[in-house]
Design an enzyme around this catalytic site. Structure first.
Site, PDB file in Angstrom:
ATOM      1  N   TYR A 164       0.821  -1.217   0.000  1.00  0.00           N
ATOM      2  CA  TYR A 164       0.000   0.000   0.000  1.00  0.00           C
ATOM      3  C   TYR A 164       0.854   1.266   0.000  1.00  0.00           C
ATOM      4  O   TYR A 164       0.426   2.296  -0.529  1.00  0.00           O
ATOM      5  CB  TYR A 164      -1.049  -0.042   1.122  1.00  0.00           C
ATOM      6  CG  TYR A 164      -2.134  -1.033   0.754  1.00  0.00           C
ATOM      7  CD1 TYR A 164      -3.039  -0.731  -0.256  1.00  0.00           C
ATOM      8  CD2 TYR A 164      -2.186  -2.296   1.332  1.00  0.00           C
ATOM      9  CE1 TYR A 164      -3.992  -1.649  -0.674  1.00  0.00           C
ATOM     10  CE2 TYR A 164      -3.144  -3.229   0.932  1.00  0.00           C
ATOM     11  CZ  TYR A 164      -4.041  -2.891  -0.072  1.00  0.00           C
ATOM     12  OH  TYR A 164      -4.973  -3.805  -0.500  1.00  0.00           O
ATOM     13  N   ARG A 208       1.301   1.800  -3.589  1.00  0.00           N
ATOM     14  CA  ARG A 208       0.060   2.326  -4.193  1.00  0.00           C
ATOM     15  C   ARG A 208      -0.080   3.823  -3.886  1.00  0.00           C
ATOM     16  O   ARG A 208      -0.520   4.600  -4.705  1.00  0.00           O
ATOM     17  CB  ARG A 208      -1.180   1.596  -3.644  1.00  0.00           C
ATOM     18  CG  ARG A 208      -1.172   0.080  -3.753  1.00  0.00           C
ATOM     19  CD  ARG A 208      -1.576  -0.418  -5.128  1.00  0.00           C
ATOM     20  NE  ARG A 208      -0.620  -0.101  -6.170  1.00  0.00           N
ATOM     21  CZ  ARG A 208       0.569  -0.697  -6.342  1.00  0.00           C
ATOM     22  NH1 ARG A 208       0.971  -1.660  -5.529  1.00  0.00           N
ATOM     23  NH2 ARG A 208       1.372  -0.352  -7.324  1.00  0.00           N
ATOM     24  N   HIS A 214     -14.282   0.085  -0.559  1.00  0.00           N
ATOM     25  CA  HIS A 214     -13.116  -0.739  -0.192  1.00  0.00           C
ATOM     26  C   HIS A 214     -12.067   0.034   0.602  1.00  0.00           C
ATOM     27  O   HIS A 214     -10.919  -0.397   0.675  1.00  0.00           O
ATOM     28  CB  HIS A 214     -12.494  -1.355  -1.462  1.00  0.00           C
ATOM     29  CG  HIS A 214     -13.377  -2.370  -2.119  1.00  0.00           C
ATOM     30  ND1 HIS A 214     -13.201  -2.823  -3.412  1.00  0.00           N
ATOM     31  CD2 HIS A 214     -14.466  -3.035  -1.652  1.00  0.00           C
ATOM     32  CE1 HIS A 214     -14.142  -3.712  -3.703  1.00  0.00           C
ATOM     33  NE2 HIS A 214     -14.919  -3.845  -2.658  1.00  0.00           N
ATOM     34  N   GLY A 231     -15.889   1.200 -15.562  1.00  0.00           N
ATOM     35  CA  GLY A 231     -14.547   0.654 -15.361  1.00  0.00           C
ATOM     36  C   GLY A 231     -14.407  -0.390 -14.274  1.00  0.00           C
ATOM     37  O   GLY A 231     -13.485  -0.318 -13.475  1.00  0.00           O
ATOM     38  N   SER A 275     -14.653  -4.815 -13.661  1.00  0.00           N
ATOM     39  CA  SER A 275     -14.828  -6.122 -14.287  1.00  0.00           C
ATOM     40  C   SER A 275     -16.005  -6.883 -13.676  1.00  0.00           C
ATOM     41  O   SER A 275     -16.315  -7.985 -14.115  1.00  0.00           O
ATOM     42  CB  SER A 275     -13.543  -6.930 -14.145  1.00  0.00           C
ATOM     43  OG  SER A 275     -13.205  -7.067 -12.776  1.00  0.00           O
TER      44      SER A 275
HETATM   45  P1  OAD Z   1     -10.487  -4.745 -12.415  1.00  0.00           P
HETATM   46  O1  OAD Z   1      -9.015  -4.562 -12.610  1.00  0.00           O
HETATM   47  O2  OAD Z   1     -10.987  -6.090 -12.073  1.00  0.00           O
HETATM   48  O3  OAD Z   1     -11.256  -4.272 -13.716  1.00  0.00           O
HETATM   49  C1  OAD Z   1     -10.910  -3.083 -14.365  1.00  0.00           C
HETATM   50  C2  OAD Z   1     -11.946  -2.770 -15.419  1.00  0.00           C
HETATM   51  O4  OAD Z   1     -11.614  -1.496 -15.959  1.00  0.00           O
HETATM   52  C3  OAD Z   1     -11.999  -3.763 -16.577  1.00  0.00           C
HETATM   53  O5  OAD Z   1     -13.348  -4.098 -16.857  1.00  0.00           O
HETATM   54  C4  OAD Z   1     -11.380  -2.969 -17.731  1.00  0.00           C
HETATM   55  O6  OAD Z   1     -11.932  -3.321 -19.011  1.00  0.00           O
HETATM   56  C5  OAD Z   1     -11.760  -1.557 -17.362  1.00  0.00           C
HETATM   57  N1  OAD Z   1     -10.908  -0.500 -17.942  1.00  0.00           N
HETATM   58  C6  OAD Z   1      -9.598  -0.560 -18.337  1.00  0.00           C
HETATM   59  N2  OAD Z   1      -9.193   0.624 -18.829  1.00  0.00           N
HETATM   60  C7  OAD Z   1     -10.265   1.467 -18.735  1.00  0.00           C
HETATM   61  C8  OAD Z   1     -10.490   2.841 -19.065  1.00  0.00           C
HETATM   62  N3  OAD Z   1      -9.529   3.607 -19.593  1.00  0.00           N
HETATM   63  N4  OAD Z   1     -11.710   3.367 -18.817  1.00  0.00           N
HETATM   64  C9  OAD Z   1     -12.711   2.608 -18.287  1.00  0.00           C
HETATM   65  N5  OAD Z   1     -12.542   1.315 -17.961  1.00  0.00           N
HETATM   66  C10 OAD Z   1     -11.354   0.751 -18.181  1.00  0.00           C
HETATM   67  O7  OAD Z   1     -10.917  -3.651 -11.309  1.00  0.00           O
HETATM   68  P2  OAD Z   1     -12.210  -3.602 -10.381  1.00  0.00           P
HETATM   69  O8  OAD Z   1     -13.391  -4.194 -11.063  1.00  0.00           O
HETATM   70  O9  OAD Z   1     -12.321  -2.213  -9.862  1.00  0.00           O
HETATM   71  O10 OAD Z   1     -10.435  -4.662  -4.322  1.00  0.00           O
HETATM   72  O11 OAD Z   1     -11.759  -4.539  -9.191  1.00  0.00           O
HETATM   73  C11 OAD Z   1     -12.592  -4.694  -8.095  1.00  0.00           C
HETATM   74  C12 OAD Z   1     -11.802  -4.899  -6.833  1.00  0.00           C
HETATM   75  O12 OAD Z   1     -10.855  -5.951  -7.020  1.00  0.00           O
HETATM   76  C13 OAD Z   1     -10.929  -3.722  -6.448  1.00  0.00           C
HETATM   77  O13 OAD Z   1     -11.635  -2.729  -5.720  1.00  0.00           O
HETATM   78  C14 OAD Z   1      -9.868  -4.350  -5.600  1.00  0.00           C
HETATM   79  C15 OAD Z   1      -9.594  -5.582  -6.430  1.00  0.00           C
HETATM   80  O14 OAD Z   1      -9.120  -6.694  -5.776  1.00  0.00           O
HETATM   81  C16 OAD Z   1      -9.644  -4.733  -3.229  1.00  0.00           C
HETATM   82  O15 OAD Z   1      -8.429  -4.675  -3.279  1.00  0.00           O
HETATM   83  C17 OAD Z   1     -10.406  -4.904  -1.949  1.00  0.00           C
END
Ligand code: OAD
Length: 231
Positions: free
Chosen positions: A53, A56, A104, A172, A174
């Site tokens: 972190y 980060r 989170h 943005g 997944s």
């Molecule tokens: P992910 O890394 O799983 O997904 C990222 C998403 O962003 C994907 O669907 C990409 O297609 C999309 N993406 C990439 N570039 C982009 C752009 N320029 N504009 C818009 N979208 C874009 O991230 P999260 O879904 O946020 O939790 O992950 C969820 C959680 O998993 C996070 O909060 C974190 C992680 O483990 C913890 O650490 C507790």
């Protein structure tokens, strides 16, 4: 004013130079998630978690809000806007969004390890933490992050907001991490839903997918909302 509820994930901040988790080259490709971001991992090796972190935070301190964050803040002129974010960065706040709920946790804060916990803001000039970090009363501190295997206390107010939305927007993410991914289930029947993502996860056919990055996607969303509600 229409109530817009916007749920954001790591893709929201990608154009600000913040790594996502599951895209190719994403954080979970380089760091074992259960070592650096789980409750068990923190018990096993707290220093590794603090260091993860710290890295980060350094990445965040170099970053600026992108046009997508700014576009969401600008929507407050015409709508009542609530942002529910899975992101631990503070880019929505720095862009000017007034109502931001962090599901989170937050990178720029720490909390006491013991329950009931206390939260402290970090000074950007002294933002590194370690297992030796203590609060003013000598209690050990940890990142103010919801680790895997931990409950998500802000889920309840988030669900409440989603259930009141006139328009729900997802940007943005997944949509694989629960309970956040389940927020879509709490909209009122018939609520329009927009999903901005260049590589969207599978969603029901009634979701309007905007297959673009956050900056371009928010600009397009703003045009659509204007034509629907403000012309
Ligand atoms: P992910 O890394 O799983 O997904 C990222 C998403 O962003 C994907 O669907 C990409 O297609 C999309 N993406 C990439 N570039 C982009 C752009 N320029 N504009 C818009 N979208 C874009 O991230 P999260 O879904 O946020 O939790 O992950 C969820 C959680 O998993 C996070 O909060 C974190 C992680 O483990 C913890 O650490 C507790």
């Amino acid at each position: 004013m229409k109530k817009l509820v916007i749920s954001t994930g790591a893709g929201m901040s990608a154009e600000s130079g913040i790594s996502t988790f599951r895209d190719s080259g994403g954080l979970w490709e380089n760091y074992p998630v259960m070592d650096v971001a789980s409750a068990d991992g923190f018990r096993r090796n707290p220093r590794l978690v603090h260091d993860f972190y710290n890295a980060r935070r350094r990445e965040l301190l170099k970053a600026e809000p992108n046009a997508g964050h700014l576009g969401l803040a600008a929507l407050e002129k015409d709508y009542e806007v609530y942002v529910i974010t899975q992101n631990v960065d503070d880019l929505h706040e720095r862009a000017g969004s007034s109502n931001v709920l962090h599901l989170h946790g937050e990178l720029m804060a720490v909390r006491t390890v013991d329950e009931p916990y206390r939260v402290y803001r970090l000074d950007p000039d002294h933002a590194d933490t370690s297992p030796e970090s203590r609060d003013p009363e000598g209690r050990p501190l940890r990142p103010h992050i919801v680790f895997f295997q931990e409950a998500v206390p802000m889920m309840e107010p988030a669900v409440e907001l989603v259930s009141q939305a006139d328009v729900f927007v997802v940007i943005g993410t997944s949509l694989v991490v629960y309970p956040a991914a389940g927020l879509l289930n709490y909209i009122r029947r018939g609520t329009p839903v927009y999903y901005i993502d260049p590589n969207p996860a599978p969603v029901p056919e009634w979701v309007h997918v905007i297959r673009k990055g956050a900056s371009e996607g928010v600009a397009e969303l703003t045009r659509i909302l204007t034509s629907q509600y403000n012309d």
